[in-house]
Design a protein around this motif. Structure first.
Motif, PDB file in Angstrom:
ATOM      1  N   ALA A  21      -3.719 -13.280  -5.218  1.00 51.93           N
ATOM      2  CA  ALA A  21      -3.117 -14.156  -4.210  1.00 51.93           C
ATOM      3  C   ALA A  21      -3.813 -14.002  -2.864  1.00 51.93           C
ATOM      4  O   ALA A  21      -4.034 -14.987  -2.151  1.00 51.93           O
ATOM      5  CB  ALA A  21      -1.631 -13.842  -4.078  1.00 51.93           C
ATOM      6  N   ILE A  22      -4.175 -12.771  -2.518  1.00 51.12           N
ATOM      7  CA  ILE A  22      -4.891 -12.526  -1.257  1.00 51.12           C
ATOM      8  C   ILE A  22      -6.222 -13.264  -1.252  1.00 51.12           C
ATOM      9  O   ILE A  22      -6.584 -13.931  -0.274  1.00 51.12           O
ATOM     10  CB  ILE A  22      -5.119 -11.009  -1.048  1.00 51.12           C
ATOM     11  CG1 ILE A  22      -3.786 -10.294  -0.809  1.00 51.12           C
ATOM     12  CG2 ILE A  22      -6.069 -10.761   0.119  1.00 51.12           C
ATOM     13  CD1 ILE A  22      -3.891  -8.778  -0.816  1.00 51.12           C
ATOM     14  N   LYS A  40       9.176  -7.518  -3.524  1.00 47.54           N
ATOM     15  CA  LYS A  40       8.394  -7.444  -2.285  1.00 47.54           C
ATOM     16  C   LYS A  40       7.995  -6.009  -1.968  1.00 47.54           C
ATOM     17  O   LYS A  40       6.896  -5.753  -1.468  1.00 47.54           O
ATOM     18  CB  LYS A  40       9.194  -8.035  -1.132  1.00 47.54           C
ATOM     19  CG  LYS A  40       8.412  -8.137   0.171  1.00 47.54           C
ATOM     20  CD  LYS A  40       9.212  -8.861   1.248  1.00 47.54           C
ATOM     21  CE  LYS A  40       8.390  -8.998   2.538  1.00 47.54           C
ATOM     22  NZ  LYS A  40       9.135  -9.728   3.592  1.00 47.54           N
ATOM     23  N   ALA A  41       8.875  -5.070  -2.280  1.00 46.50           N
ATOM     24  CA  ALA A  41       8.588  -3.660  -1.992  1.00 46.50           C
ATOM     25  C   ALA A  41       7.378  -3.168  -2.767  1.00 46.50           C
ATOM     26  O   ALA A  41       6.594  -2.345  -2.274  1.00 46.50           O
ATOM     27  CB  ALA A  41       9.816  -2.802  -2.321  1.00 46.50           C
ATOM     28  N   PHE A  46      -0.005  -3.086  -1.517  1.00 44.05           N
ATOM     29  CA  PHE A  46      -1.299  -3.709  -1.817  1.00 44.05           C
ATOM     30  C   PHE A  46      -1.766  -4.576  -0.651  1.00 44.05           C
ATOM     31  O   PHE A  46      -2.963  -4.646  -0.361  1.00 44.05           O
ATOM     32  CB  PHE A  46      -1.201  -4.532  -3.101  1.00 44.05           C
ATOM     33  CG  PHE A  46      -0.779  -3.731  -4.300  1.00 44.05           C
ATOM     34  CD1 PHE A  46      -1.575  -2.694  -4.778  1.00 44.05           C
ATOM     35  CD2 PHE A  46       0.414  -3.992  -4.950  1.00 44.05           C
ATOM     36  CE1 PHE A  46      -1.192  -1.947  -5.879  1.00 44.05           C
ATOM     37  CE2 PHE A  46       0.813  -3.251  -6.043  1.00 44.05           C
ATOM     38  CZ  PHE A  46       0.010  -2.217  -6.509  1.00 44.05           C
ATOM     39  N   LEU A  47      -0.825  -5.224   0.014  1.00 46.15           N
ATOM     40  CA  LEU A  47      -1.170  -6.008   1.201  1.00 46.15           C
ATOM     41  C   LEU A  47      -1.672  -5.094   2.310  1.00 46.15           C
ATOM     42  O   LEU A  47      -2.671  -5.392   2.983  1.00 46.15           O
ATOM     43  CB  LEU A  47       0.044  -6.808   1.681  1.00 46.15           C
ATOM     44  CG  LEU A  47       0.568  -7.894   0.738  1.00 46.15           C
ATOM     45  CD1 LEU A  47       1.855  -8.490   1.293  1.00 46.15           C
ATOM     46  CD2 LEU A  47      -0.464  -8.993   0.542  1.00 46.15           C
ATOM     47  N   THR A  48      -0.994  -3.970   2.474  1.00 45.05           N
ATOM     48  CA  THR A  48      -1.387  -3.003   3.512  1.00 45.05           C
ATOM     49  C   THR A  48      -2.781  -2.456   3.250  1.00 45.05           C
ATOM     50  O   THR A  48      -3.608  -2.351   4.169  1.00 45.05           O
ATOM     51  CB  THR A  48      -0.373  -1.846   3.574  1.00 45.05           C
ATOM     52  OG1 THR A  48       0.938  -2.379   3.854  1.00 45.05           O
ATOM     53  CG2 THR A  48      -0.750  -0.859   4.665  1.00 45.05           C
ATOM     54  N   GLU A  49      -3.044  -2.109   1.998  1.00 47.50           N
ATOM     55  CA  GLU A  49      -4.363  -1.572   1.629  1.00 47.50           C
ATOM     56  C   GLU A  49      -5.486  -2.557   1.933  1.00 47.50           C
ATOM     57  O   GLU A  49      -6.595  -2.161   2.300  1.00 47.50           O
ATOM     58  CB  GLU A  49      -4.383  -1.225   0.137  1.00 47.50           C
ATOM     59  CG  GLU A  49      -3.565   0.008  -0.222  1.00 47.50           C
ATOM     60  CD  GLU A  49      -3.538   0.239  -1.727  1.00 47.50           C
ATOM     61  OE1 GLU A  49      -4.312  -0.457  -2.446  1.00 47.50           O
ATOM     62  OE2 GLU A  49      -2.762   1.089  -2.194  1.00 47.50           O
ATOM     63  N   SER A  53      -1.503  -9.267   6.365  1.00 47.90           N
ATOM     64  CA  SER A  53      -0.130  -9.346   6.860  1.00 47.90           C
ATOM     65  C   SER A  53       0.772 -10.006   5.827  1.00 47.90           C
ATOM     66  O   SER A  53       0.402 -11.026   5.231  1.00 47.90           O
ATOM     67  CB  SER A  53      -0.082 -10.143   8.157  1.00 47.90           C
ATOM     68  OG  SER A  53       1.263 -10.421   8.514  1.00 47.90           O
ATOM     69  N   PRO A  54       1.977  -9.467   5.613  1.00 45.60           N
ATOM     70  CA  PRO A  54       2.937 -10.114   4.708  1.00 45.60           C
ATOM     71  C   PRO A  54       3.284 -11.523   5.158  1.00 45.60           C
ATOM     72  O   PRO A  54       3.696 -12.358   4.346  1.00 45.60           O
ATOM     73  CB  PRO A  54       4.168  -9.189   4.786  1.00 45.60           C
ATOM     74  CG  PRO A  54       3.623  -7.876   5.231  1.00 45.60           C
ATOM     75  CD  PRO A  54       2.485  -8.188   6.143  1.00 45.60           C
TER      76      PRO A  54
END
Length: 311
Positions: A21-22, A40-41, A46-49, A53-54
Motif C-alpha cells: 500500500a505504501i 491498525k495497531a 510498518f508505517l513507522t519503519e 505518516s498514518p
C-alpha cells in the motif's frame, strides 16, 4: 477516488499488504487514497519503519479476519466485522470505489456476489487472469476458478466479459476471442464446448473459433474462454513455469512475465464494482500492482461498460 485494501488477508499479512500500500500510494494522485481494512495497531509499526505518516491512509480498524482455510460463505456470514466483510460493506455503501484482498478467495467471491451483486443480466461472474504471449504483451483467460462447472450460456457471457475487459482496461482493439477446446474444428469437444460454439458465433464479439492448449501463449486469441476447472489447471501450470526457471537458474524475458507479481490480482468480472483477488503469497510488489489495477478499473469506468453491454 478511494481504493479499499484488506491488510489482514494473505500469507504474509499484514506486512506485505501495508508495504504494498505504501508503494502504491506513491504512484497515486492527490485525490486518490487507499483505505486500509484491518488491525491498525499491527499496521503502524510498518508505517513507522518506512517513515510514512498514518495520515497518508484511511483506516477501518478491525482485529477480526477470515483465515485462508475457512469456509467462504460461512465466514462472511459469521464474521461481519472481519476485514473482508467490512470492506464489502463499505463497497456496497459507496464509501470506497473498489476493494481488493490477497485473503480467502471463497470469501471474496461470496462477498462480491452477495454485497455489490452481479450486474443485471450476468448469470455468473468470472475470475480473469493475464496470460503472457510469446512475442509481447499478454492475453486474458477466464474463468480461472470461480465456476468449475458451467453452462453454455455462461461460457458465452465469459466471452463478452473478457472482450470488454481486454478492450477497455488494456486497450486491445477488437480483441480476438477463442474457446479453449481439444481441437480447432467446430464439432470437436465435449457437450459444453459444442453447445457454446454457436452461441459465441452469434454474439457481437470477435469470436475466432476454437483454440487448443498449444495456442495459450501465441497470438491467436486475445481472450481465452474456458470453464473454471480448466482455467485453474492451466493457470497453476503456467505459474509453475516461472518457479521452475528460477530453480534452474534460467533467465528469459518471456518466462519472467509469468511472475504473478507483475499483474497483482485477478478481477471478478460481472459484479457491480471493481473487486480484485490477490495471490495468497502476494508480495508487496504484487499488492502494489493490485491496487494500481484497481485504480485503472475505476478510472476506465469498466463496470459501467459491462452494465451498458448487458442491458
Amino acid at each position: 477516488m478511494k481504493i479499499g485494501l484488506d491488510i489482514m488477508g494473505g500469507d504474509f499479512a499484514p506486512k506485505a499488504a501495508v508495504l504494498g500500500a505504501i508503494a502504491a500510494q506513491k504512484a497515486l494522485s492527490a485525490d486518490q487514497k487507499i483505505v486500509l481494512f484491518g488491525d491498525k495497531a499491527q499496521a503502524l509499526p510498518f508505517l513507522t519503519e518506512e517513515g510514512v505518516s498514518p495520515d497518508d491512509f484511511e483506516f477501518v480498524h478491525t482485529t477480526e479476519m477470515i483465515g485462508m482455510g475457512e469456509h467462504g460463505t460461512k465466514s462472511v456470514l459469521q464474521k461481519p466485522n472481519s476485514s473482508i466483510s467490512l470492506g464489502f460493506q463499505y463497497l456496497k455503501d459507496g464509501k470506497i470505489d473498489s476493494f481488493a484482498s490477497a485473503g480467502n478467495t471463497g470469501a471474496m467471491l461470496v462477498g462480491a456476489i452477495f454485497s455489490v451483486k452481479p450486474v443485471p443480466g450476468v448469470i455468473r461472474p468470472a475470475v480473469a487472469t493475464n496470460v503472457p504471449k510469446l512475442k509481447s504483451g499478454f492475453g486474458i483467460m477466464l474463468d480461472v476458478g470461480a465456476n468449475a462447472d458451467c453452462k453454455p450460456e455462461v461460457l458465452a457471457q465469459f466471452g463478452m466479459l473478457g472482450s470488454l475487459y481486454a478492450e477497455h482496461v488494456y486497450h486491445i482493439q477488437n480483441p480476438k476471442v477463442g474457446l479453449m477446446n481439444l481441437g480447432e474444428e467446430e464439432e470437436k469437444g465435449n457437450v459444453l464446448t459444442q453447445s457454446t460454439f454457436p452461441l459465441l458465433q452469434k454474439s457481437d464479439i470477435n469470436f475466432i473459433g476454437n483454440i487448443e492448449g498449444r495456442d495459450l501463449f501465441n497470438d491467436k486469441a486475445d481472450v481465452i474462454v474456458c470453464d473454471g476447472f480448466t482455467g485453474n489447471v492451466m493457470l497453476k501450470l503456467a505459474e509453475t513455469f516461472y518457479i521452475l526457471t528460477l530453480k534452474k537458474g534460467f533467465k528469459d524475458e518471456f518466462f519472467d512475465r509469468f511472475n504473478y507479481e507483475q499483474y497483482g490480482g485477478s478481477p471478478i468480472l460481472g459484479v457491480n464494482a471493481p473487486v480484485l483477488i490477490g495471490h495468497g503469497i502476494s508480495s508487496p510488489e504484487a499488492i502494489k500492482n493490485m491496487v494500481l489495477l484497481s485504480r485503472t478499473m475505476v478510472e476506465t469506468q469498466f463496470v459501467d461498460k459491462i452494465k451498458e453491454a448487458f442491458k
